[in-house]
Design a protein around this motif. Structure first.
Motif, PDB file in Angstrom:
ATOM      1  N   THR A  64     -23.421 -12.232  15.579  1.00 11.95           N
ATOM      2  CA  THR A  64     -24.181 -11.730  16.719  1.00 11.95           C
ATOM      3  C   THR A  64     -24.236 -10.198  16.688  1.00 11.95           C
ATOM      4  OG1 THR A  64     -23.459 -13.652  17.972  1.00 11.95           O
ATOM      5  CG2 THR A  64     -24.381 -11.823  19.240  1.00 11.95           C
ATOM      6  N   LEU A  65     -23.114  -9.600  16.347  1.00 13.72           N
ATOM      7  CA  LEU A  65     -23.083  -8.141  16.228  1.00 13.72           C
ATOM      8  C   LEU A  65     -24.071  -7.669  15.175  1.00 13.72           C
ATOM      9  CD1 LEU A  65     -19.260  -7.161  16.180  1.00 13.72           C
ATOM     10  CD2 LEU A  65     -20.903  -6.824  18.038  1.00 13.72           C
ATOM     11  N   MET A  66     -24.111  -8.388  14.053  1.00 13.81           N
ATOM     12  CA  MET A  66     -25.028  -8.013  12.959  1.00 13.81           C
ATOM     13  C   MET A  66     -26.488  -8.088  13.429  1.00 13.81           C
ATOM     14  SD  MET A  66     -23.493  -7.591   9.845  1.00 13.81           S
ATOM     15  CE  MET A  66     -24.000  -8.520   8.469  1.00 13.81           C
ATOM     16  N   ALA A  67     -26.799  -9.123  14.179  1.00  8.29           N
ATOM     17  CA  ALA A  67     -28.177  -9.276  14.666  1.00  8.29           C
ATOM     18  C   ALA A  67     -28.534  -8.136  15.617  1.00  8.29           C
ATOM     19  CB  ALA A  67     -28.341 -10.628  15.343  1.00  8.29           C
ATOM     20  N   LYS A  68     -27.584  -7.784  16.480  1.00  5.96           N
ATOM     21  CA  LYS A  68     -27.835  -6.672  17.409  1.00  5.96           C
ATOM     22  C   LYS A  68     -27.989  -5.353  16.658  1.00  5.96           C
ATOM     23  CE  LYS A  68     -25.842  -8.523  21.600  1.00  5.96           C
ATOM     24  NZ  LYS A  68     -24.667  -8.555  22.488  1.00  5.96           N
ATOM     25  N   ALA A  69     -27.123  -5.159  15.663  1.00  5.96           N
ATOM     26  CA  ALA A  69     -27.207  -3.936  14.869  1.00  5.96           C
ATOM     27  C   ALA A  69     -28.538  -3.880  14.124  1.00  5.96           C
ATOM     28  CB  ALA A  69     -26.036  -3.851  13.894  1.00  5.96           C
ATOM     29  N   ALA A  70     -29.037  -5.037  13.723  1.00  3.25           N
ATOM     30  CA  ALA A  70     -30.338  -5.105  13.042  1.00  3.25           C
ATOM     31  C   ALA A  70     -31.437  -4.606  13.964  1.00  3.25           C
ATOM     32  CB  ALA A  70     -30.628  -6.535  12.587  1.00  3.25           C
ATOM     33  N   ALA A  71     -31.351  -4.987  15.219  1.00  2.00           N
ATOM     34  CA  ALA A  71     -32.351  -4.541  16.191  1.00  2.00           C
ATOM     35  C   ALA A  71     -32.220  -3.034  16.430  1.00  2.00           C
ATOM     36  CB  ALA A  71     -32.205  -5.313  17.492  1.00  2.00           C
ATOM     37  N   HIS A  72     -31.000  -2.564  16.504  1.00  2.00           N
ATOM     38  CA  HIS A  72     -30.747  -1.139  16.705  1.00  2.00           C
ATOM     39  C   HIS A  72     -31.304  -0.334  15.521  1.00  2.00           C
ATOM     40  CE1 HIS A  72     -28.480   2.326  18.240  1.00  2.00           C
ATOM     41  NE2 HIS A  72     -28.237   2.604  16.971  1.00  2.00           N
ATOM     42  N   TYR A  73     -30.994  -0.811  14.319  1.00  2.00           N
ATOM     43  CA  TYR A  73     -31.392  -0.134  13.076  1.00  2.00           C
ATOM     44  C   TYR A  73     -32.915  -0.029  12.942  1.00  2.00           C
ATOM     45  CZ  TYR A  73     -31.472   0.589   7.934  1.00  2.00           C
ATOM     46  OH  TYR A  73     -31.674   1.069   6.668  1.00  2.00           O
ATOM     47  N   THR A  74     -33.613  -1.059  13.407  1.00  6.13           N
ATOM     48  CA  THR A  74     -35.069  -1.089  13.247  1.00  6.13           C
ATOM     49  C   THR A  74     -35.787  -0.661  14.525  1.00  6.13           C
ATOM     50  OG1 THR A  74     -35.051  -3.439  13.881  1.00  6.13           O
ATOM     51  CG2 THR A  74     -35.023  -2.947  11.527  1.00  6.13           C
ATOM     52  N   ASP A  75     -35.028  -0.252  15.526  1.00 14.54           N
ATOM     53  CA  ASP A  75     -35.588   0.125  16.824  1.00 14.54           C
ATOM     54  C   ASP A  75     -36.488  -0.991  17.379  1.00 14.54           C
ATOM     55  OD1 ASP A  75     -35.865   1.838  19.000  1.00 14.54           O
ATOM     56  OD2 ASP A  75     -37.666   2.787  18.174  1.00 14.54           O
ATOM     57  N   SER A  76     -35.935  -2.200  17.354  1.00 16.93           N
ATOM     58  CA  SER A  76     -36.672  -3.366  17.836  1.00 16.93           C
ATOM     59  C   SER A  76     -36.074  -3.858  19.145  1.00 16.93           C
ATOM     60  CB  SER A  76     -36.542  -4.529  16.833  1.00 16.93           C
ATOM     61  OG  SER A  76     -36.962  -4.148  15.555  1.00 16.93           O
ATOM     62  N   VAL A  77     -36.914  -4.440  19.976  1.00 21.17           N
ATOM     63  CA  VAL A  77     -36.348  -5.106  21.149  1.00 21.17           C
ATOM     64  C   VAL A  77     -35.658  -6.379  20.670  1.00 21.17           C
ATOM     65  CG1 VAL A  77     -38.000  -4.179  22.799  1.00 21.17           C
ATOM     66  CG2 VAL A  77     -38.469  -6.386  21.707  1.00 21.17           C
ATOM     67  N   PHE A  78     -34.716  -6.841  21.452  1.00 24.19           N
ATOM     68  CA  PHE A  78     -33.850  -7.944  21.047  1.00 24.19           C
ATOM     69  C   PHE A  78     -33.931  -9.054  22.085  1.00 24.19           C
ATOM     70  CE2 PHE A  78     -29.476  -9.768  20.630  1.00 24.19           C
ATOM     71  CZ  PHE A  78     -29.492 -10.038  19.273  1.00 24.19           C
ATOM     72  N   VAL A  79     -34.310 -10.213  21.638  1.00 26.05           N
ATOM     73  CA  VAL A  79     -34.395 -11.370  22.527  1.00 26.05           C
ATOM     74  C   VAL A  79     -33.497 -12.443  21.932  1.00 26.05           C
ATOM     75  CG1 VAL A  79     -35.939 -13.087  23.536  1.00 26.05           C
ATOM     76  CG2 VAL A  79     -36.765 -10.775  23.146  1.00 26.05           C
ATOM     77  N   THR A  80     -32.701 -13.077  22.754  1.00 25.84           N
ATOM     78  CA  THR A  80     -31.726 -13.991  22.185  1.00 25.84           C
ATOM     79  C   THR A  80     -31.683 -15.363  22.850  1.00 25.84           C
ATOM     80  OG1 THR A  80     -29.342 -14.288  21.820  1.00 25.84           O
ATOM     81  CG2 THR A  80     -29.953 -12.821  23.581  1.00 25.84           C
ATOM     82  N   THR A  81     -31.367 -16.352  22.039  1.00 22.95           N
ATOM     83  CA  THR A  81     -31.143 -17.694  22.554  1.00 22.95           C
ATOM     84  C   THR A  81     -30.148 -18.383  21.631  1.00 22.95           C
ATOM     85  OG1 THR A  81     -32.211 -19.731  23.306  1.00 22.95           O
ATOM     86  CG2 THR A  81     -33.025 -18.782  21.269  1.00 22.95           C
ATOM     87  N   SER A  82     -29.761 -19.586  22.001  1.00 23.85           N
ATOM     88  CA  SER A  82     -28.831 -20.320  21.160  1.00 23.85           C
ATOM     89  C   SER A  82     -29.285 -21.771  21.066  1.00 23.85           C
ATOM     90  CB  SER A  82     -27.437 -20.263  21.780  1.00 23.85           C
ATOM     91  OG  SER A  82     -26.619 -21.232  21.166  1.00 23.85           O
TER      92      SER A  82
END
Ligand code: ATP
Length: 274
Positions: A64-82
């Motif tokens: 989950t941290l990696m996915a969030k960091a991916a959004a941070h790195y690419t300056d993308s908004v982050f939407v999540t579900t499970s």
């Protein structure tokens, strides 16, 4: 109803250096993300966009941290579900939710003036497990909708969408999900080795009153097989032991007690599910 599962953080404030260890996984992920950042170039060369990245590995390793960091790195908004949010949904509702998720991602990006959105699906195996018979019809529709949405992603869209999914059961996934143009980038996120455990322990003790005597190297040696989440939990438990003791600092003995506690906790969890 409905909005609950879509927690939106806009762009998460978690950079790759908040993740201890995982050097190789981080490099691989960044390499894939550069395709998102340089999407105009990608289009010029006629390269197919990366639509899906699969993170696989044991629980608590930082997917989950990696996915969030991916959004941070690419300056993308982050939407999540499970995947677990789709359990016991009526036929058709899951598919509708997937549609909404993609709509939300695009709308959220536009609202925040971002060019890209990352949709994170934790526990993808729940909706994307191998299909076996008719009892999984609602998952079938959900999965089909996800595939349809992913097939519809193109480089010329106003908002570039990337789906990042996580699983600890990669072997269980339906092959339809893994085809080229879908989740065709796989990154494994493994348990931390000793060096990584040192880094993670340092991160999570940084803001805690540690005694001089505390030996992080030794603690890392004693926590062979611990995940990042367990290491985080261990530092928290150690602080609780120190507080109960009325000690102003966290001593090595508190860490040792906490190691036992985290190990025992795992054992009881396992026994309970057996
Ligand atoms: P799960 O598969 O159980 O959902 P996960 O792999 O997604 O787990 P995270 O939710 O990212 O794991 O991690 C849980 C918590 O554990 C994090 O919020 C963090 O505090 C800690 N953690 C896990 N891995 C790391 C790491 N590599 N570095 C620092 N902290 C970590």
């Amino acid at each position: 109803r409905g909005k609950r599962m879509q927690r939106k953080d806009s762009v998460p404030n978690i950079s790759f250096d908040k993740i201890g260890g995982q050097q190789r996984s981080k490099e691989e992920l960044k390499e894939a993300l550069d395709f998102l950042i340089h999407r105009n170039k990608i289009r010029e060369y006629g390269i197919r966009p990366i639509k899906g990245i699969l993170l696989s590995g044991p629980p608590g390793t930082g997917k989950t941290l990696m996915a969030k960091a991916a959004a941070h790195y690419t300056d993308s908004v982050f939407v999540t579900t499970s995947g677990s949010e789709f359990v016991e949904m009526y036929v058709g509702v899951g598919a509708q939710r997937i549609r909404e998720l993609f709509q939300e991602a695009r709308a959220d990006a536009k609202k925040n003036h971002k060019n890209s959105a990352i949709i994170f699906i934790d526990e993808i195996d729940v909706i994307g497990g191998q299909r076996e018979g008719a009892q999984h019809r609602e998952y079938d529709q959900t999965l089909n909708q996800l595939l349809t949405e992913m097939d519809g992603i193109a480089t010329d869209q106003e908002v570039q969408v990337l789906v990042v999914a996580a699983t600890n059961r990669k072997d269980m996934l339906d092959s339809a999900l893994l085809r080229p143009g879908r989740f065709d980038r796989h990154i494994s996120v493994d348990l931390p080795d000793k060096k990584a455990r040192v880094m993670i322990l340092r991160m999570h003790t940084e803001n805690k009153p540690m005694a001089e005597e505390v030996d992080i190297e030794q603690t890392a040696i004693e926590t062979f097989g611990f995940s990042g989440a367990q290491l985080e939990s261990l530092t928290n438990e150690a602080a609780i032991y120190a507080m109960r003791d009325g000690s102003v600092v966290i001593r090595q003995e508190h860490l040792s007690q906490a190691i036992d506690k985290v190990m025992m906790g795992e054992k009881t969890d396992r026994e309970a599910t057996q």
